[in-house]
Design an enzyme around this catalytic site. Structure first.
Site, PDB file in Angstrom:
ATOM      1  N   SER A   1       0.817  -1.217   0.000  1.00  0.00           N
ATOM      2  CA  SER A   1       0.000   0.000   0.000  1.00  0.00           C
ATOM      3  C   SER A   1       0.855   1.274   0.000  1.00  0.00           C
ATOM      4  CB  SER A   1      -0.927  -0.010   1.214  1.00  0.00           C
ATOM      5  OG  SER A   1      -0.159  -0.226   2.367  1.00  0.00           O
TER       6      SER A   1
ATOM      7  N   HIS B   1       6.916   1.777  -1.753  1.00  0.00           N
ATOM      8  CA  HIS B   1       8.124   0.944  -1.651  1.00  0.00           C
ATOM      9  C   HIS B   1       8.308   0.058  -2.881  1.00  0.00           C
ATOM     10  CE1 HIS B   1      11.101   0.539   1.444  1.00  0.00           C
ATOM     11  NE2 HIS B   1      11.162  -0.765   1.289  1.00  0.00           N
TER      12      HIS B   1
ATOM     13  N   LEU C   1      16.849 -11.210 -15.904  1.00  0.00           N
ATOM     14  CA  LEU C   1      15.911 -10.580 -14.967  1.00  0.00           C
ATOM     15  C   LEU C   1      14.838 -11.594 -14.572  1.00  0.00           C
ATOM     16  CD1 LEU C   1      14.846  -7.952 -13.572  1.00  0.00           C
ATOM     17  CD2 LEU C   1      13.504  -7.569 -15.632  1.00  0.00           C
TER      18      LEU C   1
HETATM   19  C1  CRM Z   1      11.261  -8.462  -2.075  1.00  0.00           C
HETATM   20  O1  CRM Z   1      12.049  -9.224  -2.660  1.00  0.00           O
HETATM   21  N1  CRM Z   1      11.695  -7.587  -1.161  1.00  0.00           N
HETATM   22  C2  CRM Z   1      10.851  -6.722  -0.527  1.00  0.00           C
HETATM   23  N2  CRM Z   1      11.309  -5.837   0.410  1.00  0.00           N
HETATM   24  C3  CRM Z   1      12.744  -5.876   0.877  1.00  0.00           C
HETATM   25  C4  CRM Z   1      13.748  -5.134   0.004  1.00  0.00           C
HETATM   26  C5  CRM Z   1      15.108  -5.066   0.727  1.00  0.00           C
HETATM   27  C6  CRM Z   1      15.082  -4.158   1.938  1.00  0.00           C
HETATM   28  C7  CRM Z   1      16.517  -4.027   2.537  1.00  0.00           C
HETATM   29  O2  CRM Z   1      17.398  -3.390   1.611  1.00  0.00           O
HETATM   30  O3  CRM Z   1      14.636  -2.879   1.576  1.00  0.00           O
HETATM   31  O4  CRM Z   1      15.490  -6.352   1.114  1.00  0.00           O
HETATM   32  O5  CRM Z   1      13.932  -5.802  -1.226  1.00  0.00           O
HETATM   33  C8  CRM Z   1      10.433  -4.948   0.996  1.00  0.00           C
HETATM   34  O6  CRM Z   1      10.854  -4.137   1.853  1.00  0.00           O
HETATM   35  C9  CRM Z   1       9.062  -4.994   0.646  1.00  0.00           C
HETATM   36  C10 CRM Z   1       8.093  -4.089   1.376  1.00  0.00           C
HETATM   37  C11 CRM Z   1       7.096  -3.467   0.532  1.00  0.00           C
HETATM   38  C12 CRM Z   1       6.103  -2.662   1.348  1.00  0.00           C
HETATM   39  O7  CRM Z   1       5.113  -2.340   0.722  1.00  0.00           O
HETATM   40  O8  CRM Z   1       6.359  -2.415   2.513  1.00  0.00           O
HETATM   41  N3  CRM Z   1       8.615  -5.867  -0.254  1.00  0.00           N
HETATM   42  C13 CRM Z   1       9.477  -6.734  -0.855  1.00  0.00           C
HETATM   43  C14 CRM Z   1       9.030  -7.685  -1.814  1.00  0.00           C
HETATM   44  O9  CRM Z   1       7.830  -7.781  -2.142  1.00  0.00           O
HETATM   45  N4  CRM Z   1       9.936  -8.504  -2.390  1.00  0.00           N
END
Ligand code: CRM
Length: 163
Positions: A91, A94, A119
């Protein structure tokens, strides 16, 4: 051929002798796991032996570019890297930031190092979209495991790079 209409039309590829790196996330592991499995099975079918497949994991998708870059640098004999993760929109903003940075970062790693980086990151609006793309969809639609396409792309690009 009909089942490939919306996807990759596969070529017969000989991956014997290739060394392939798989870097995958631990985020959304229940979806990432079948994608990794589909990738590995397809690499085997293309002739890449299990001993030539290096598998490493990272926390989330945002870590994939750095880890892929470092592991490729540390292993100069690797012919291609498949970076696998699943991003599912929440939501906040991010998702957009991570998706963009991850895709741009992976492209940069491949171009900077002159080695193919595939990818293998799904960017989905819902969990169901991700399940279908991992071949574990519900309600009678198993979908298609995109790991199959990623493995084929890695072998094809590795062979292109070897020429
Ligand atoms: C993912 O693969 N990672 C997600 N992450 C983590 C992000 C990373 C951190 C630390 O650097 O930022 O590992 O890749 C997320 O934080 C979120 C959160 C999304 C949200 O809406 O809060 N999602 C993912 C994800 O879906 N997949």
């Amino acid at each position: 051929m009909a089942e490939f209409e919306k996807g990759v039309v596969p070529k017969v590829l000989n991956g014997t002798g290739l060394k392939i790196l798989i870097v995958h996330t631990r985020w959304n592991l229940s979806i990432v796991d079948p994608l990794v499995k589909g990738t590995i099975e397809t690499l085997h079918s293309a002739g890449v032996p299990p001993s030539n497949i290096l598998v490493r994991d990272v926390p989330g998708a945002f870590e994939l570019p750095f880890a892929s870059q470092q592991l490729l640098k540390q292993n100069p004999d690797i012919n291609a890297c498949i970076s696998i993760g699943v991003l599912i929109k929440g939501s906040t903003m991010h998702f957009e930031y991570i998706a963009d940075a991850t895709c741009q970062g992976l492209m940069r790693v491949g171009l900077d190092l002159g080695r193919p980086v595939v990818l293998g990151v799904l960017t989905c609006l819902t969990e169901d979209q991700a399940f279908e793309r991992a071949g574990i969809g519900r309600q009678g639609h198993a979908g298609h495991n995109h790991g199959i396409d990623w493995a084929q792309a890695a072998v094809e690009m590795a062979l292109l790079n070897k020429k």
